[in-house]
Write a protein that holds these residues in place. Structure first.
Motif, short mmCIF file in Angstrom:
data_model
loop_
_atom_site.label_atom_id
_atom_site.label_comp_id
_atom_site.label_asym_id
_atom_site.label_seq_id
_atom_site.Cartn_x
_atom_site.Cartn_y
_atom_site.Cartn_z
N ILE A 93 0.85 -1.18 0.00
CA ILE A 93 0.00 0.00 0.00
C ILE A 93 0.89 1.23 0.00
N GLY A 94 0.70 2.09 -0.99
CA GLY A 94 1.49 3.31 -1.08
C GLY A 94 0.91 4.41 -0.21
N LEU A 95 1.77 5.01 0.62
CA LEU A 95 1.38 6.11 1.51
C LEU A 95 2.24 7.32 1.16
N TRP A 96 1.59 8.41 0.76
CA TRP A 96 2.32 9.60 0.32
C TRP A 96 2.75 10.46 1.51
N HIS A 97 3.97 10.91 1.46
CA HIS A 97 4.47 11.88 2.44
C HIS A 97 5.58 12.67 1.75
N GLY A 98 5.53 13.98 1.88
CA GLY A 98 6.50 14.79 1.17
C GLY A 98 6.16 14.89 -0.30
N VAL A 99 4.86 14.98 -0.59
CA VAL A 99 4.36 15.17 -1.97
C VAL A 99 3.57 16.48 -1.96
N PRO A 100 4.24 17.60 -2.07
CA PRO A 100 3.56 18.90 -1.92
C PRO A 100 2.39 19.05 -2.87
N GLY A 101 1.23 19.37 -2.31
CA GLY A 101 0.03 19.55 -3.11
C GLY A 101 -0.64 18.26 -3.53
N GLY A 102 -0.07 17.12 -3.16
CA GLY A 102 -0.65 15.83 -3.53
C GLY A 102 -1.95 15.56 -2.82
N ARG A 103 -2.92 15.01 -3.53
CA ARG A 103 -4.25 14.80 -2.94
C ARG A 103 -4.22 13.80 -1.80
N ALA A 104 -3.19 12.95 -1.74
CA ALA A 104 -3.13 11.92 -0.71
C ALA A 104 -1.94 12.13 0.23
N ASP A 105 -1.38 13.34 0.25
CA ASP A 105 -0.21 13.61 1.07
C ASP A 105 -0.58 13.52 2.56
N LEU A 106 0.27 12.84 3.33
CA LEU A 106 0.02 12.59 4.75
C LEU A 106 1.06 13.27 5.62
N SER A 107 0.67 13.63 6.83
CA SER A 107 1.65 14.08 7.82
C SER A 107 2.48 12.89 8.27
N ALA A 108 3.61 13.15 8.90
CA ALA A 108 4.45 12.05 9.39
C ALA A 108 3.69 11.19 10.39
N HIS A 109 2.90 11.83 11.24
CA HIS A 109 2.13 11.08 12.24
C HIS A 109 1.09 10.18 11.57
N ARG A 110 0.38 10.73 10.59
CA ARG A 110 -0.64 9.94 9.91
C ARG A 110 0.00 8.81 9.10
N LEU A 111 1.15 9.07 8.52
CA LEU A 111 1.89 8.02 7.80
C LEU A 111 2.17 6.84 8.73
N THR A 112 2.65 7.13 9.93
CA THR A 112 2.96 6.07 10.88
C THR A 112 1.71 5.30 11.29
N GLU A 113 0.60 6.01 11.48
CA GLU A 113 -0.65 5.35 11.84
C GLU A 113 -1.11 4.38 10.75
N LEU A 114 -1.06 4.82 9.51
CA LEU A 114 -1.55 3.96 8.44
C LEU A 114 -0.56 2.83 8.13
N ALA A 115 0.72 3.05 8.36
CA ALA A 115 1.68 1.96 8.22
C ALA A 115 1.39 0.87 9.25
N ALA A 116 1.02 1.28 10.46
CA ALA A 116 0.64 0.31 11.49
C ALA A 116 -0.64 -0.42 11.10
N GLU A 117 -1.57 0.30 10.50
CA GLU A 117 -2.82 -0.31 10.04
C GLU A 117 -2.52 -1.36 8.97
N ALA A 118 -1.57 -1.06 8.08
CA ALA A 118 -1.18 -2.01 7.04
C ALA A 118 -0.59 -3.28 7.67
N ARG A 119 0.28 -3.12 8.63
CA ARG A 119 0.89 -4.28 9.30
C ARG A 119 -0.18 -5.12 10.00
N ALA A 120 -1.17 -4.45 10.55
CA ALA A 120 -2.22 -5.15 11.30
C ALA A 120 -3.07 -6.04 10.40
N THR A 121 -3.08 -5.78 9.10
CA THR A 121 -3.85 -6.64 8.20
C THR A 121 -3.22 -8.02 8.07
N GLY A 122 -1.94 -8.13 8.42
CA GLY A 122 -1.23 -9.40 8.27
C GLY A 122 -0.88 -9.72 6.83
#
Length: 222
Positions: free
Chosen positions: A25-54
């Motif tokens: 799953i691709g998570l955007w961070h450091g993509v200025p103006g990108g529609r799916a750009d995430l903060s560092a905190h949100r990136l970490t949250e969704l990375a954890a969500e990805a791991r939780a899927t197994g």
């Protein structure tokens, strides 16, 4: 074949992509103006969500070039892949390789404009710097890069792949109906998988499990 679905912004999208049978799953961070750009905190949250899927591994997709800052986002609490989606030089890859934890994979995007690759002459340098694999994507109108929905030519893809010693992912306008346009790519020994964004989205612009599953099934068909 690996399937990467790109641009999630919510836990529901991440879980839907996992249900669709994707691997990354691709998570955007450091993509200025990108529609799916995430903060560092949100990136970490969704990375954890990805791991939780197994099932899913998270890929940090970025235009950034600060190796130290990017490395801090990876590892046990963050994405296991970094995709450099911009014109970062081989030196950025080298600096990242020296800083990221063991096991973190570095993907360098190669941008194809028409029939020519902007970074073709740097393929060897990227490999020596520590790139684990490449991602081939098309440049859009006005030089736009990333999520252009512009498809590449099969012969251009295989020609570039022949110059590599690393595996590659294919991006650029891929959907459930155009697998047959890439016979050479599918047969290439270094073909690793696909990266999809637009074709996995529903009418609301969000990643839709059904659309992602349709692409995944079509490309994994015998």
């Amino acid at each position: 074949m690996l399937v990467k679905i790109c641009g999630a912004t919510s836990a529901a999208e991440v879980r839907g992509v996992a249900d669709a049978g994707a691997d990354l799953i691709g998570l955007w961070h450091g993509v200025p103006g990108g529609r799916a750009d995430l903060s560092a905190h949100r990136l970490t949250e969704l990375a954890a969500e990805a791991r939780a899927t197994g099932r899913l591994e998270a890929v940090l997709v970025t235009f950034a070039a600060d190796a130290e800052a990017l490395a801090r986002l990876t590892g046990p609490g963050g994405p296991a892949w970094i995709q450099l989606h911009g014109y970062q030089p081989p030196g950025t890859v080298r600096a990242l390789r020296a800083r990221v934890p063991d096991g973190v994979r570095i993907v360098k995007v190669l941008h194809v404009d028409g029939g020519s690759c902007v970074e073709a002459r740097l393929i060897g340098a990227y490999e020596r710097a520590g790139t684990d694999c490449f991602l081939l994507d098309a440049v859009g109108a006005g030089g736009r890069v990333g999520s252009t929905a512009v498809s590449l030519d099969d012969g251009t893809v295989t020609g570039l792949a022949d110059r590599m010693h690393r595996p590659f992912l294919l991006a650029g306008g891929l959907d459930a109906g155009n697998r047959d346009r890439f016979p050479g790519t599918l047969a290439h020994p270094r073909f690793l998988g696909i990266d999809v964004d637009s074709a996995a989205r529903g009418g609301d612009g969000l990643l839709a499990a059904g659309n992602a599953a349709a692409v995944t099934r079509a490309w994994r068909a015998p």
